[in-house]
Motif scaffolding. Sequence first.
Motif, PDB file in Angstrom:
ATOM      1  N   GLU A   1       0.715  10.923 -10.826  1.00  0.00           N
ATOM      2  CA  GLU A   1       1.370  11.340  -9.587  1.00  0.00           C
ATOM      3  C   GLU A   1       0.474  11.358  -8.362  1.00  0.00           C
ATOM      4  OE1 GLU A   1       3.332  15.052 -10.443  1.00  0.00           O
ATOM      5  OE2 GLU A   1       4.790  14.073 -11.764  1.00  0.00           O
ATOM      6  N   THR A   2      -0.857  11.440  -8.567  1.00  0.00           N
ATOM      7  CA  THR A   2      -1.751  11.569  -7.407  1.00  0.00           C
ATOM      8  C   THR A   2      -2.894  10.559  -7.373  1.00  0.00           C
ATOM      9  OG1 THR A   2      -3.333  13.112  -8.418  1.00  0.00           O
ATOM     10  CG2 THR A   2      -1.330  14.063  -7.416  1.00  0.00           C
TER      11      THR A   2
ATOM     12  N   SER B   1       8.665   9.941 -10.776  1.00  0.00           N
ATOM     13  CA  SER B   1       9.478  11.077 -10.339  1.00  0.00           C
ATOM     14  C   SER B   1       9.066  11.611  -8.973  1.00  0.00           C
ATOM     15  CB  SER B   1       9.402  12.195 -11.380  1.00  0.00           C
ATOM     16  OG  SER B   1       8.052  12.610 -11.526  1.00  0.00           O
ATOM     17  N   THR B   2       7.886  11.181  -8.485  1.00  0.00           N
ATOM     18  CA  THR B   2       7.426  11.605  -7.161  1.00  0.00           C
ATOM     19  C   THR B   2       7.176  10.363  -6.310  1.00  0.00           C
ATOM     20  OG1 THR B   2       5.077  11.646  -7.772  1.00  0.00           O
ATOM     21  CG2 THR B   2       6.338  13.677  -8.109  1.00  0.00           C
ATOM     22  N   ASP B   3       7.164  10.554  -4.975  1.00  0.00           N
ATOM     23  CA  ASP B   3       6.956   9.402  -4.088  1.00  0.00           C
ATOM     24  C   ASP B   3       5.802   9.589  -3.109  1.00  0.00           C
ATOM     25  OD1 ASP B   3       7.970  11.257  -2.304  1.00  0.00           O
ATOM     26  OD2 ASP B   3       9.618  10.010  -1.609  1.00  0.00           O
ATOM     27  N   PHE B   4       5.148  10.751  -3.163  1.00  0.00           N
ATOM     28  CA  PHE B   4       4.116  11.056  -2.179  1.00  0.00           C
ATOM     29  C   PHE B   4       3.239  12.155  -2.754  1.00  0.00           C
ATOM     30  CE2 PHE B   4       2.752  13.135   1.858  1.00  0.00           C
ATOM     31  CZ  PHE B   4       2.231  12.023   2.502  1.00  0.00           C
TER      32      PHE B   4
ATOM     33  N   LEU C   1      -6.776   9.458  -3.893  1.00  0.00           N
ATOM     34  CA  LEU C   1      -5.397   9.872  -3.618  1.00  0.00           C
ATOM     35  C   LEU C   1      -4.530   8.638  -3.408  1.00  0.00           C
ATOM     36  CD1 LEU C   1      -3.452  12.255  -3.152  1.00  0.00           C
ATOM     37  CD2 LEU C   1      -4.010  12.077  -0.720  1.00  0.00           C
ATOM     38  N   ARG C   2      -3.429   8.590  -4.131  1.00  0.00           N
ATOM     39  CA  ARG C   2      -2.445   7.524  -3.986  1.00  0.00           C
ATOM     40  C   ARG C   2      -1.091   8.080  -4.381  1.00  0.00           C
ATOM     41  NH1 ARG C   2      -0.744   7.002  -8.746  1.00  0.00           N
ATOM     42  NH2 ARG C   2      -2.005   6.677 -10.571  1.00  0.00           N
ATOM     43  N   TYR C   3      -0.063   7.318  -4.137  1.00  0.00           N
ATOM     44  CA  TYR C   3       1.290   7.758  -4.449  1.00  0.00           C
ATOM     45  C   TYR C   3       1.756   7.103  -5.733  1.00  0.00           C
ATOM     46  CZ  TYR C   3       0.612   8.300   0.541  1.00  0.00           C
ATOM     47  OH  TYR C   3       0.082   8.598   1.763  1.00  0.00           O
ATOM     48  N   GLU C   4       2.611   7.802  -6.446  1.00  0.00           N
ATOM     49  CA  GLU C   4       3.183   7.282  -7.683  1.00  0.00           C
ATOM     50  C   GLU C   4       4.206   6.194  -7.343  1.00  0.00           C
ATOM     51  OE1 GLU C   4       4.992   9.089 -11.808  1.00  0.00           O
ATOM     52  OE2 GLU C   4       5.341  10.212  -9.976  1.00  0.00           O
TER      53      GLU C   4
END
Length: 163
Positions: A57-58, A112-115, A105-108
């Motif tokens: 997710e991160t 289930s998450t976008d940020f 740090l990056r986005y999935e």
Amino acid sequence: MRRNLRVAAYAVCVRDGQILLARSPGPDGTPEWVLPGGGMEHGEDPYDTVRREVMEETGYRIEVTGLLGVDSRRLTLRRRRHHRRRTDHHALRLVYEGQVVGGELRYEIDGSTDFAAWRDLSVVPDLNRVRLVDTALRLWRERPANGHLTVETPPVPQEMNEE
């Protein structure tokens, strides 16, 4: 009534007055902030679950530095596809403390998450967030020896106390 148990593991990662959060669409589609973490796969150790989920997710690798506690919540849900069928849902959430040790740090993508972002602890009360964020921060601040928070009940108005 159908019964469902979901076991999940989440991380509270705090550094320099900020907490690492992810954003997820809520039940009505409105984005809400969540702790990085998620459901345990069959046969997976929760310690591995929280590290895998934070990475997914991160983009960060974390070292688990402690078990803050357990949050248990039970509610009745109506299934979307079968409006008449209800589910007795029990969410068992293990809340760990984590420290970022690598990654970026990056986005999935397609998850289930976008940020994902570091948010100042001072703005958390103003964010649209899930209840678990508050529970986890309380566990992080209070560090109850038994890993369980006492339920805070609002004071009863004086007139209610009189017989």
